[in-house]
Design a protein around this motif. Structure first.
Motif, PDB file in Angstrom:
ATOM      1  N   ARG A  37       0.825  -1.203   0.000  1.00  0.00           N
ATOM      2  CA  ARG A  37       0.000   0.000   0.000  1.00  0.00           C
ATOM      3  C   ARG A  37       0.868   1.265   0.000  1.00  0.00           C
ATOM      4  O   ARG A  37       1.846   1.367   0.732  1.00  0.00           O
ATOM      5  CB  ARG A  37      -0.917   0.010   1.226  1.00  0.00           C
ATOM      6  CG  ARG A  37      -1.917   1.162   1.226  1.00  0.00           C
ATOM      7  CD  ARG A  37      -2.919   0.987   2.361  1.00  0.00           C
ATOM      8  NE  ARG A  37      -3.853   2.093   2.385  1.00  0.00           N
ATOM      9  CZ  ARG A  37      -4.937   2.182   1.618  1.00  0.00           C
ATOM     10  NH1 ARG A  37      -5.183   1.238   0.741  1.00  0.00           N
ATOM     11  NH2 ARG A  37      -5.759   3.205   1.705  1.00  0.00           N
ATOM     12  N   VAL A  38       0.519   2.218  -0.829  1.00  0.00           N
ATOM     13  CA  VAL A  38       1.233   3.489  -0.915  1.00  0.00           C
ATOM     14  C   VAL A  38       0.460   4.534  -0.114  1.00  0.00           C
ATOM     15  O   VAL A  38      -0.704   4.817  -0.414  1.00  0.00           O
ATOM     16  CB  VAL A  38       1.375   3.944  -2.381  1.00  0.00           C
ATOM     17  CG1 VAL A  38       2.070   5.297  -2.449  1.00  0.00           C
ATOM     18  CG2 VAL A  38       2.141   2.902  -3.190  1.00  0.00           C
ATOM     19  N   ALA A  40      -2.731   3.304 -14.320  1.00  0.00           N
ATOM     20  CA  ALA A  40      -3.812   3.411 -15.303  1.00  0.00           C
ATOM     21  C   ALA A  40      -4.969   2.479 -14.950  1.00  0.00           C
ATOM     22  O   ALA A  40      -4.767   1.290 -14.697  1.00  0.00           O
ATOM     23  CB  ALA A  40      -3.293   3.076 -16.693  1.00  0.00           C
ATOM     24  N   ALA A  41      -6.182   3.016 -14.941  1.00  0.00           N
ATOM     25  CA  ALA A  41      -7.355   2.231 -14.570  1.00  0.00           C
ATOM     26  C   ALA A  41      -7.695   1.166 -15.600  1.00  0.00           C
ATOM     27  O   ALA A  41      -8.323   0.152 -15.273  1.00  0.00           O
ATOM     28  CB  ALA A  41      -8.559   3.157 -14.376  1.00  0.00           C
ATOM     29  N   ALA A  42      -7.272   1.356 -16.846  1.00  0.00           N
ATOM     30  CA  ALA A  42      -7.625   0.423 -17.915  1.00  0.00           C
ATOM     31  C   ALA A  42      -6.828  -0.878 -17.853  1.00  0.00           C
ATOM     32  O   ALA A  42      -7.181  -1.854 -18.516  1.00  0.00           O
ATOM     33  CB  ALA A  42      -7.414   1.085 -19.277  1.00  0.00           C
ATOM     34  N   VAL A  43      -5.770  -0.909 -17.060  1.00  0.00           N
ATOM     35  CA  VAL A  43      -4.915  -2.092 -16.967  1.00  0.00           C
ATOM     36  C   VAL A  43      -5.572  -3.142 -16.079  1.00  0.00           C
ATOM     37  O   VAL A  43      -6.043  -2.827 -14.980  1.00  0.00           O
ATOM     38  CB  VAL A  43      -3.530  -1.713 -16.399  1.00  0.00           C
ATOM     39  CG1 VAL A  43      -2.684  -2.959 -16.157  1.00  0.00           C
ATOM     40  CG2 VAL A  43      -2.811  -0.773 -17.353  1.00  0.00           C
ATOM     41  N   ASP A  44      -5.632  -4.386 -16.549  1.00  0.00           N
ATOM     42  CA  ASP A  44      -6.147  -5.477 -15.725  1.00  0.00           C
ATOM     43  C   ASP A  44      -5.076  -5.846 -14.690  1.00  0.00           C
ATOM     44  O   ASP A  44      -3.974  -6.254 -15.070  1.00  0.00           O
ATOM     45  CB  ASP A  44      -6.478  -6.694 -16.593  1.00  0.00           C
ATOM     46  CG  ASP A  44      -7.053  -7.846 -15.784  1.00  0.00           C
ATOM     47  OD1 ASP A  44      -6.281  -8.540 -15.101  1.00  0.00           O
ATOM     48  OD2 ASP A  44      -8.282  -8.041 -15.845  1.00  0.00           O
ATOM     49  N   PRO A  45      -5.364  -5.704 -13.390  1.00  0.00           N
ATOM     50  CA  PRO A  45      -4.329  -5.923 -12.366  1.00  0.00           C
ATOM     51  C   PRO A  45      -3.700  -7.315 -12.405  1.00  0.00           C
ATOM     52  O   PRO A  45      -2.478  -7.446 -12.293  1.00  0.00           O
ATOM     53  CB  PRO A  45      -5.079  -5.699 -11.047  1.00  0.00           C
ATOM     54  CG  PRO A  45      -6.252  -4.860 -11.411  1.00  0.00           C
ATOM     55  CD  PRO A  45      -6.644  -5.281 -12.790  1.00  0.00           C
ATOM     56  N   MET A  46      -4.534  -8.346 -12.590  1.00  0.00           N
ATOM     57  CA  MET A  46      -4.000  -9.702 -12.574  1.00  0.00           C
ATOM     58  C   MET A  46      -3.148  -9.987 -13.804  1.00  0.00           C
ATOM     59  O   MET A  46      -2.051 -10.552 -13.708  1.00  0.00           O
ATOM     60  CB  MET A  46      -5.138 -10.720 -12.472  1.00  0.00           C
ATOM     61  CG  MET A  46      -4.650 -12.170 -12.340  1.00  0.00           C
ATOM     62  SD  MET A  46      -3.621 -12.472 -10.872  1.00  0.00           S
ATOM     63  CE  MET A  46      -4.861 -12.390  -9.575  1.00  0.00           C
ATOM     64  N   GLN A  61      -4.228   1.703  -8.563  1.00  0.00           N
ATOM     65  CA  GLN A  61      -5.306   2.184  -9.431  1.00  0.00           C
ATOM     66  C   GLN A  61      -6.347   2.956  -8.645  1.00  0.00           C
ATOM     67  O   GLN A  61      -6.852   3.991  -9.095  1.00  0.00           O
ATOM     68  CB  GLN A  61      -5.950   0.999 -10.163  1.00  0.00           C
ATOM     69  CG  GLN A  61      -5.066   0.378 -11.224  1.00  0.00           C
ATOM     70  CD  GLN A  61      -5.670  -0.872 -11.838  1.00  0.00           C
ATOM     71  OE1 GLN A  61      -6.251  -1.707 -11.136  1.00  0.00           O
ATOM     72  NE2 GLN A  61      -5.547  -1.013 -13.149  1.00  0.00           N
ATOM     73  N   GLU A  62      -6.686   2.461  -7.461  1.00  0.00           N
ATOM     74  CA  GLU A  62      -7.665   3.153  -6.626  1.00  0.00           C
ATOM     75  C   GLU A  62      -7.188   4.548  -6.250  1.00  0.00           C
ATOM     76  O   GLU A  62      -8.000   5.464  -6.055  1.00  0.00           O
ATOM     77  CB  GLU A  62      -7.928   2.334  -5.359  1.00  0.00           C
ATOM     78  CG  GLU A  62      -8.685   1.038  -5.603  1.00  0.00           C
ATOM     79  CD  GLU A  62      -8.864   0.248  -4.324  1.00  0.00           C
ATOM     80  OE1 GLU A  62      -8.466   0.757  -3.253  1.00  0.00           O
ATOM     81  OE2 GLU A  62      -9.412  -0.871  -4.398  1.00  0.00           O
TER      82      GLU A  62
END
Length: 216
Positions: free
Chosen positions: A86-87, A157-163, A151-152
């Motif tokens: 966590r940042v 970038a929100a468009a990137v799939d985290p997994m 992302q939160e």
């Protein structure tokens, strides 16, 4: 999700003396495995290095596979750093990412001989192949959670799939670490300066996730 040993391991000793003896066997086994390799390592050499009777070995482990699994589990715990954790609002996310990569690469370098042995044994033993897969999955899931957190916060970038991103980027760093610290026999660093290695993988991670400046 932490990886678990490839072979069933008996319950940990209930006494301080038992725990000390088992720990001594695991430490001795690591030295013998790193010195002789997995196939040539002998239980008698392990017990001799640990300074205990051969019969005592079977109080804690059934065979060579079990003690090798225990050695790998110990290395796994060393390598499971907080990573993409966590940042906080006051943190520089790029610096956190760099520190995470540095910690992982330093741990990989410390455990490089074992990682090489795991790769070799996994080629012929399905149990250790499964261990290797669980180990990789533990890193991927940990890093995917870190990406989602970024992302939160509007950093990645929100468009990137985290997994998917984690699988690609974690795999890249893992294979690079293997090639650098295990696959090269010349000088042990694959010809790459360690600081350059850290800086390069950090830049690749940040670019892939489209990091935004921390004060945006």
């Amino acid at each position: 999700m932490d990886a678990v040993p490839a072979a069933p391991v008996r319950p940990l000793p209930a006494t301080v003396r038992g725990a000390r003896t088992r720990a001594g066997l695991v430490a001795a086994a690591r030295r013998v495995f790193e010195r002789d390799g997995y196939l040539d390592a002998k239980l008698t050499d392990i017990t001799k290095a640990a300074g205990c009777a051969t019969g005592s070995f079977y109080t804690y482990f059934a065979n060579k596979e079990e003690v090798f699994a225990a050695v790998l589990e110990q290395a796994q715990q060393d390598m499971m750093h907080p990573g993409m954790g966590r940042v906080n609002d006051s943190d520089d996310p790029y610096a956190v990412l760099e520190a995470s990569n540095r910690a992982y690469l330093e741990a990989y370098r410390r455990n490089a001989q074992l990682m090489g042995l795991l790769e070799q044994v996994a080629q012929v033993d399905p149990e250790f192949r499964a261990f290797r897969a669980r180990r990789a999955d533990a890193f991927v899931r940990r890093n995917a959670a870190g990406i989602a957190d970024l992302q939160e916060r509007g950093i990645a970038a929100a468009a990137v799939d985290p997994m998917l991103a984690s699988r690609a980027l974690s795999g890249m760093v893992s294979r690079l670490a293997y090639a650098t610290f295990v696959g090269q026999e010349s000088d042990g660093d694959g010809g790459a300066d360690f600081e350059t290695l850290v800086a390069t993988v950090t830049l690749l991670w940040a670019n892939a996730l489209q990091f935004q400046p921390p004060n945006n």
